[in-house]
Design a protein around this motif. Structure first.
Motif, PDB file in Angstrom:
ATOM      1  N   HIS A   1      53.009  44.384  51.069  1.00 48.68           N
ATOM      2  CA  HIS A   1      53.437  43.101  50.507  1.00 48.68           C
ATOM      3  C   HIS A   1      54.506  43.201  49.428  1.00 48.68           C
ATOM      4  CE1 HIS A   1      50.339  40.803  52.608  1.00 48.68           C
ATOM      5  NE2 HIS A   1      49.549  41.829  52.379  1.00 48.68           N
ATOM      6  N   GLY A   2      54.792  44.367  48.932  1.00 51.43           N
ATOM      7  CA  GLY A   2      55.761  44.500  47.854  1.00 51.43           C
ATOM      8  C   GLY A   2      55.150  44.105  46.520  1.00 51.43           C
ATOM      9  N   ALA A   3      55.992  43.700  45.574  1.00 49.13           N
ATOM     10  CA  ALA A   3      55.520  43.356  44.225  1.00 49.13           C
ATOM     11  C   ALA A   3      54.540  42.183  44.284  1.00 49.13           C
ATOM     12  CB  ALA A   3      56.692  43.009  43.330  1.00 49.13           C
ATOM     13  N   LEU A   4      53.423  42.333  43.578  1.00 48.72           N
ATOM     14  CA  LEU A   4      52.394  41.293  43.556  1.00 48.72           C
ATOM     15  C   LEU A   4      51.887  41.080  42.143  1.00 48.72           C
ATOM     16  CD1 LEU A   4      50.224  42.379  46.631  1.00 48.72           C
ATOM     17  CD2 LEU A   4      51.707  40.362  46.502  1.00 48.72           C
ATOM     18  N   ARG A   5      51.498  39.850  41.877  1.00 49.45           N
ATOM     19  CA  ARG A   5      50.826  39.542  40.626  1.00 49.45           C
ATOM     20  C   ARG A   5      49.380  39.994  40.743  1.00 49.45           C
ATOM     21  NH1 ARG A   5      52.909  33.825  38.346  1.00 49.45           N
ATOM     22  NH2 ARG A   5      51.798  34.655  36.540  1.00 49.45           N
ATOM     23  N   PHE A   6      48.735  40.144  39.589  1.00 51.63           N
ATOM     24  CA  PHE A   6      47.363  40.642  39.537  1.00 51.63           C
ATOM     25  C   PHE A   6      46.433  39.816  40.427  1.00 51.63           C
ATOM     26  CE2 PHE A   6      43.126  41.051  37.793  1.00 51.63           C
ATOM     27  CZ  PHE A   6      43.026  42.409  37.532  1.00 51.63           C
ATOM     28  N   THR A   7      46.520  38.479  40.313  1.00 47.76           N
ATOM     29  CA  THR A   7      45.607  37.621  41.090  1.00 47.76           C
ATOM     30  C   THR A   7      45.878  37.731  42.585  1.00 47.76           C
ATOM     31  OG1 THR A   7      47.065  35.735  40.672  1.00 47.76           O
ATOM     32  CG2 THR A   7      45.132  35.959  39.250  1.00 47.76           C
ATOM     33  N   GLN A   8      47.148  37.850  42.968  1.00 46.61           N
ATOM     34  CA  GLN A   8      47.471  38.026  44.381  1.00 46.61           C
ATOM     35  C   GLN A   8      46.905  39.346  44.895  1.00 46.61           C
ATOM     36  OE1 GLN A   8      51.727  37.805  43.656  1.00 46.61           O
ATOM     37  NE2 GLN A   8      51.878  35.989  44.971  1.00 46.61           N
ATOM     38  N   LEU A   9      47.089  40.370  44.108  1.00 49.33           N
ATOM     39  CA  LEU A   9      46.593  41.691  44.470  1.00 49.33           C
ATOM     40  C   LEU A   9      45.074  41.675  44.606  1.00 49.33           C
ATOM     41  CD1 LEU A   9      47.429  44.587  45.046  1.00 49.33           C
ATOM     42  CD2 LEU A   9      47.467  45.002  42.592  1.00 49.33           C
ATOM     43  N   SER A  10      44.417  41.045  43.652  1.00 47.95           N
ATOM     44  CA  SER A  10      42.956  40.936  43.683  1.00 47.95           C
ATOM     45  C   SER A  10      42.479  40.245  44.958  1.00 47.95           C
ATOM     46  CB  SER A  10      42.475  40.172  42.453  1.00 47.95           C
ATOM     47  OG  SER A  10      41.087  40.025  42.476  1.00 47.95           O
ATOM     48  N   ARG A  11      43.145  39.165  45.318  1.00 50.48           N
ATOM     49  CA  ARG A  11      42.764  38.415  46.518  1.00 50.48           C
ATOM     50  C   ARG A  11      42.980  39.260  47.779  1.00 50.48           C
ATOM     51  NH1 ARG A  11      46.294  35.663  49.058  1.00 50.48           N
ATOM     52  NH2 ARG A  11      47.558  35.204  47.228  1.00 50.48           N
ATOM     53  N   LEU A  12      44.107  39.953  47.850  1.00 50.30           N
ATOM     54  CA  LEU A  12      44.425  40.743  49.037  1.00 50.30           C
ATOM     55  C   LEU A  12      43.572  42.002  49.160  1.00 50.30           C
ATOM     56  CD1 LEU A  12      48.300  40.328  48.984  1.00 50.30           C
ATOM     57  CD2 LEU A  12      46.724  39.416  50.708  1.00 50.30           C
ATOM     58  N   VAL A  13      43.188  42.585  48.034  1.00 47.87           N
ATOM     59  CA  VAL A  13      42.334  43.772  48.076  1.00 47.87           C
ATOM     60  C   VAL A  13      40.927  43.358  48.502  1.00 47.87           C
ATOM     61  CG1 VAL A  13      41.240  45.569  46.684  1.00 47.87           C
ATOM     62  CG2 VAL A  13      43.691  45.149  46.475  1.00 47.87           C
ATOM     63  N   GLY A  14      40.416  42.287  47.956  1.00 41.41           N
ATOM     64  CA  GLY A  14      39.110  41.763  48.363  1.00 41.41           C
ATOM     65  C   GLY A  14      37.958  42.670  47.989  1.00 41.41           C
ATOM     66  N   GLY A  15      36.964  42.110  47.315  1.00 44.98           N
ATOM     67  CA  GLY A  15      35.757  42.846  46.974  1.00 44.98           C
ATOM     68  C   GLY A  15      35.853  43.693  45.723  1.00 44.98           C
ATOM     69  N   ILE A  16      36.998  43.724  45.089  1.00 51.50           N
ATOM     70  CA  ILE A  16      37.161  44.533  43.883  1.00 51.50           C
ATOM     71  C   ILE A  16      36.970  43.635  42.663  1.00 51.50           C
ATOM     72  CG2 ILE A  16      39.674  44.206  43.766  1.00 51.50           C
ATOM     73  CD1 ILE A  16      39.849  47.155  42.780  1.00 51.50           C
ATOM     74  N   SER A  17      36.259  44.151  41.683  1.00 50.78           N
ATOM     75  CA  SER A  17      36.078  43.388  40.445  1.00 50.78           C
ATOM     76  C   SER A  17      37.363  43.425  39.627  1.00 50.78           C
ATOM     77  CB  SER A  17      34.926  43.969  39.621  1.00 50.78           C
ATOM     78  OG  SER A  17      35.285  45.234  39.106  1.00 50.78           O
ATOM     79  N   GLN A  18      37.494  42.460  38.729  1.00 51.99           N
ATOM     80  CA  GLN A  18      38.673  42.422  37.859  1.00 51.99           C
ATOM     81  C   GLN A  18      38.749  43.690  37.024  1.00 51.99           C
ATOM     82  OE1 GLN A  18      39.124  38.789  35.631  1.00 51.99           O
ATOM     83  NE2 GLN A  18      40.619  39.692  34.241  1.00 51.99           N
ATOM     84  N   LYS A  19      37.597  44.131  36.523  1.00 48.01           N
ATOM     85  CA  LYS A  19      37.560  45.338  35.700  1.00 48.01           C
ATOM     86  C   LYS A  19      38.013  46.563  36.498  1.00 48.01           C
ATOM     87  CE  LYS A  19      34.394  48.288  33.118  1.00 48.01           C
ATOM     88  NZ  LYS A  19      33.013  48.531  32.711  1.00 48.01           N
ATOM     89  N   MET A  20      37.529  46.694  37.724  1.00 48.20           N
ATOM     90  CA  MET A  20      37.888  47.858  38.543  1.00 48.20           C
ATOM     91  C   MET A  20      39.356  47.813  38.952  1.00 48.20           C
ATOM     92  SD  MET A  20      37.140  50.739  39.770  1.00 48.20           S
ATOM     93  CE  MET A  20      35.416  50.841  39.451  1.00 48.20           C
ATOM     94  N   LEU A  21      39.875  46.622  39.250  1.00 44.89           N
ATOM     95  CA  LEU A  21      41.283  46.506  39.602  1.00 44.89           C
ATOM     96  C   LEU A  21      42.153  46.889  38.410  1.00 44.89           C
ATOM     97  CD1 LEU A  21      43.526  45.810  41.573  1.00 44.89           C
ATOM     98  CD2 LEU A  21      43.233  43.393  40.948  1.00 44.89           C
ATOM     99  N   THR A  22      41.799  46.386  37.231  1.00 40.77           N
ATOM    100  CA  THR A  22      42.547  46.719  36.015  1.00 40.77           C
ATOM    101  C   THR A  22      42.517  48.218  35.758  1.00 40.77           C
ATOM    102  OG1 THR A  22      42.061  44.571  35.024  1.00 40.77           O
ATOM    103  CG2 THR A  22      42.670  46.341  33.514  1.00 40.77           C
TER     104      THR A  22
END
Length: 137
Positions: free
Chosen positions: A51-72
């Motif tokens: 997808h190229g450059a993504l914002r945090f919320t977009q990335l979170s949605r596309l990754v799916g199942g990851i907590s905000q803490k773990m994504l950060t």
């Protein structure tokens, strides 16, 4: 002997011929394996590559199942390793984007072989699992 086995043996022979492997290289290999063996890093690499450059919320949605803490946490570690770049824009509301570096893209490319291997061996692995589960039951 298949090409993969031959390549593996060739690398082993080369390493044995060297007097002493560079301990920094050994440490890096161990660290990279630990990094990519973590489920989230490979998924994030894949999503950003697609997808190229993504914002945090977009990335979170596309990754799916990851907590905000773990994504950060994973993004920070990937940034430290030079795999992603975090760009913060001075706007209101704050805008932060993540994208892969050339290093991150090359790591993703290096592990494409795992996807190919999984695709080629899916039926064999599923049969082995079914047989094992049948014997274990």
């Amino acid at each position: 002997m298949s090409i993969d086995v031959a390549r593996h043996k060739e690398v082993q022979r080369k390493l044995q011929r060297e007097k002493k492997p560079d301990p920094r290289v050994q440490a890096l290999v161990n660290e990279v394996i630990a990094r990519v063996a973590d489920k989230w890093t490979m998924i994030i690499l894949d999503v950003l590559a697609e997808h190229g450059a993504l914002r945090f919320t977009q990335l979170s949605r596309l990754v799916g199942g990851i907590s905000q803490k773990m994504l950060t946490q994973t993004l920070r570690e990937m940034e430290r390793e030079g795999l992603v770049i975090r760009t913060a824009y001075p706007v209101i509301p704050p805008k932060v984007e993540y994208h892969l570096t050339d290093l991150g893209l090359s790591l993703g490319d290096a592990f494409c072989g795992v996807w190919e291997w999984a695709q080629q061996n899916l039926d064999t692995i599923e049969r082995a699992r079914t047989e094992f589960d049948r014997r274990a039951a």
